[in-house]
Write a protein that holds these residues in place. Structure first.
Motif, short mmCIF file in Angstrom:
data_model
loop_
_atom_site.label_atom_id
_atom_site.label_comp_id
_atom_site.label_asym_id
_atom_site.label_seq_id
_atom_site.Cartn_x
_atom_site.Cartn_y
_atom_site.Cartn_z
N LYS A 1 -11.43 5.44 8.21
CA LYS A 1 -10.18 4.70 8.39
C LYS A 1 -9.70 4.78 9.84
O LYS A 1 -9.07 3.86 10.35
N ASP B 1 -11.95 2.41 11.94
CA ASP B 1 -11.60 1.00 11.77
C ASP B 1 -10.54 0.54 12.75
O ASP B 1 -10.46 -0.65 13.07
N HIS B 2 -9.70 1.45 13.21
CA HIS B 2 -8.60 1.05 14.10
C HIS B 2 -8.91 1.27 15.58
O HIS B 2 -8.04 1.06 16.41
N LYS C 1 -19.34 3.89 14.58
CA LYS C 1 -19.59 2.47 14.26
C LYS C 1 -21.09 2.20 14.21
O LYS C 1 -21.57 1.44 13.37
N ASP D 1 -17.59 -9.93 9.87
CA ASP D 1 -17.67 -9.28 11.17
C ASP D 1 -18.93 -9.70 11.93
O ASP D 1 -18.91 -9.83 13.15
N TYR E 1 -9.80 -7.69 16.40
CA TYR E 1 -8.74 -6.95 15.70
C TYR E 1 -7.58 -7.86 15.30
O TYR E 1 -6.99 -7.70 14.23
N THR F 1 -6.28 -6.17 9.83
CA THR F 1 -5.73 -5.58 11.06
C THR F 1 -4.76 -6.50 11.80
O THR F 1 -4.07 -6.06 12.71
#
Ligand code: SF4
Ligand code: SF4
Length: 444
Positions: A80, A83-84, A116, A129, A381, A387
């Motif tokens: 998590k 992801d940001h 990643k 993506d 993003y 997001t």
């Protein structure tokens, strides 16, 4: 937890290569152990809490865990945080006192990139993506004249956007780029530049523009402005050639194989231009950063990569080097009034200072207000459904500064950031690229 308690770093920061060829790089257990080590340091530090959403996500996970320490966070939840992170590098370059040579050796962006890359190797990547980061394929398709019209119309048609959100996970309110079938490469075909190069200030006075997939197909106007401004300053300009995407969008995905393919296509071509006496530049800070900093960290022993990196400049850095050597024309014809200028993260981390701010400030009758905050666009993003709300939160303070400035113009070297700010400002004005403003100031 690391045992060296020395606070901060008194030595100049250095950066280690990414190290993707080390067998431990893709070992998931080794990765999780390193994430736990670094997350522990970050939990005790918390300086980066306001930079992006990765750190608040980590600190919330810790604070809401049973132990209120990193060991209480489920390893599955580490993703998590990843992801940001959109790899802006700001935490490393501007905040962290524990980067090498400090023995704690914290490189948060590289750790996120490794996470990643591991995830990508495991095939845990959404179709959405893959599509969003395949800029050449999407751009080639969407750039076909009849298709461009349809794509641009669909992007503004609410039911089509709602369908796109449902099927693909692209937020219906996100601003999507407009496609031009008259690309920058088509517009400049047949352009003849006069070879009047005067080397000065470390520059060779002749520059090849890496068009970039985005500026070529989505925003060709500033590319034309670039030719006008540089040639007005006696700097011959050519386009770099049959380039491919620099790979930055795939880096965000952790797809290091595609980065190698992009390197294999672009770097030999750019290296030849350097051998022929051309310096190199691009109008998107992320693409400049890719060639200047990222590729040398991914391929540290590659001599061609090093040669290309040494010849790559930010466009305003280049013009200011020429100015220092007395070779920039300052025959400005039109004041710009007040300009609210956003400094893009990927330009800030190049460590070149505020060259765009400095140059625009040379224009008589112009005051420039510098805004140094993340715009929240950050590649994909700001368009992904999950997001997009965070991207709108991140851009809010920037948009407020633009509104309060009551400026005549506003914009960013990163056109995507500029459009994202425009989306949040929403007062009918459009963000403008600084090279466009400079062309206007010259009256060209
Ligand atoms: S690299 Fe940028 S997005 Fe990633 S954690 Fe650091 S500040 Fe946040
Ligand atoms: S990256 Fe560095 S400065 Fe930021 S929270 Fe972690 S240890 Fe602190």
């Amino acid at each position: 937890m690391a045992t060296d308690k020395r606070e901060g770093n008194l030595d100049a920061p250095t950066r280690h290569p990414l190290g993707q060829d080390d067998p431990a790089f893709y070992d998931e257990n080794a990765l999780l152990a390193e994430m736990e080590r670094v997350f522990n340091i970050c939990h005790g530090c918390r300086r980066c809490v306001s930079l992006c959403h990765a750190f608040p996500t980590l600190f919330d996970l810790v604070d809401e865990s049973a132990t209120m320490e990193v060991d209480g966070v489920a390893k599955a939840d580490f993703a998590k945080v990843v992801d940001h992170c959109y790899l802006c590098d700001l935490c490393y370059m501007t905040k962290c006192p524990y980067v090498p040579p400090h023995p704690w050796n914290v490189d948060f962006p590289h750790l996120m990139l490794r996470a990643k890359a591991v995830r990508y190797k495991q095939g845990k990547v959404r179709l959405r993506d893959r599509i969003l980061t395949s800029t050449d394929t999407v751009g080639n398709l969407a750039g076909i004249p009849v298709v461009a019209g349809l794509v641009n119309a669909a992007n503004r048609y609410r039911p089509a956007r709602q369908a796109l959100q449902q099927v693909l996970g692209v937020h219906a309110d996100a601003q999507l780029p407009r496609y031009h079938s008259r690309t920058l490469q088509k517009r400049m075909r047949g352009h003849v530049t006069i070879d009047s190069a005067k080397p000065a200030g470390g520059t060779r006075g002749r520059i090849a523009l890496f068009a970039t997939c985005y500026m070529n197909r989505n925003e060709p106007g500033p590319g034309e402005d670039f030719f006008a401004v540089f040639e007005h300053n006696g700097i011959p300009v050519v386009l770099a050639g049959q380039e491919r995407c620099c790979g930055m969008p795939r880096l965000e995905l952790g797809d290091l194989d595609s980065i190698r393919k992009a390197r294999d296509h672009n770097v030999p071509m750019l290296s030849e231009l350097v051998d022929q006496g051309w310096d190199l530049t691009a109008l998107i800070p992320s693409c400049v950063l890719m060639f200047k900093n990222e590729l040398p960290l991914i391929f540290p022993d590659d001599e061609l990569v090093k040669k290309v990196a040494a010849a790559f400049y930010d466009p305003f850095e280049y013009l200011m080097l020429r100015h220092k050597a007395g070779l920039l024309h300052t025959d400005f014809k039109a004041p710009l009034g007040k300009v609210a200028y956003h400094a893009a993260c990927h330009q800030r981390v190049q460590n070149i200072g505020h060259k765009t701010f400095d140059l625009l400030s040379l224009v008589p009758g112009t005051t420039v207000e510098l805004i140094e905050r993340c715009s929240g666009h950050d590649g994909t993003y700001a368009v992904k459904t999950e997001t997009f709300p965070n991207a709108m939160k991140l851009v809010k303070p920037v948009a407020e500064r633009v509104k309060r400035a009551e400026s005549d113009h506003y914009g960013s070297d990163c056109v995507m950031a500029g459009h994202h700010i425009e989306h949040a400002v929403a007062d009918g004005r459009e963000a403008e690229h600084p090279i466009t403003l400079l062309r206007r100031a010259y009256g060209l």
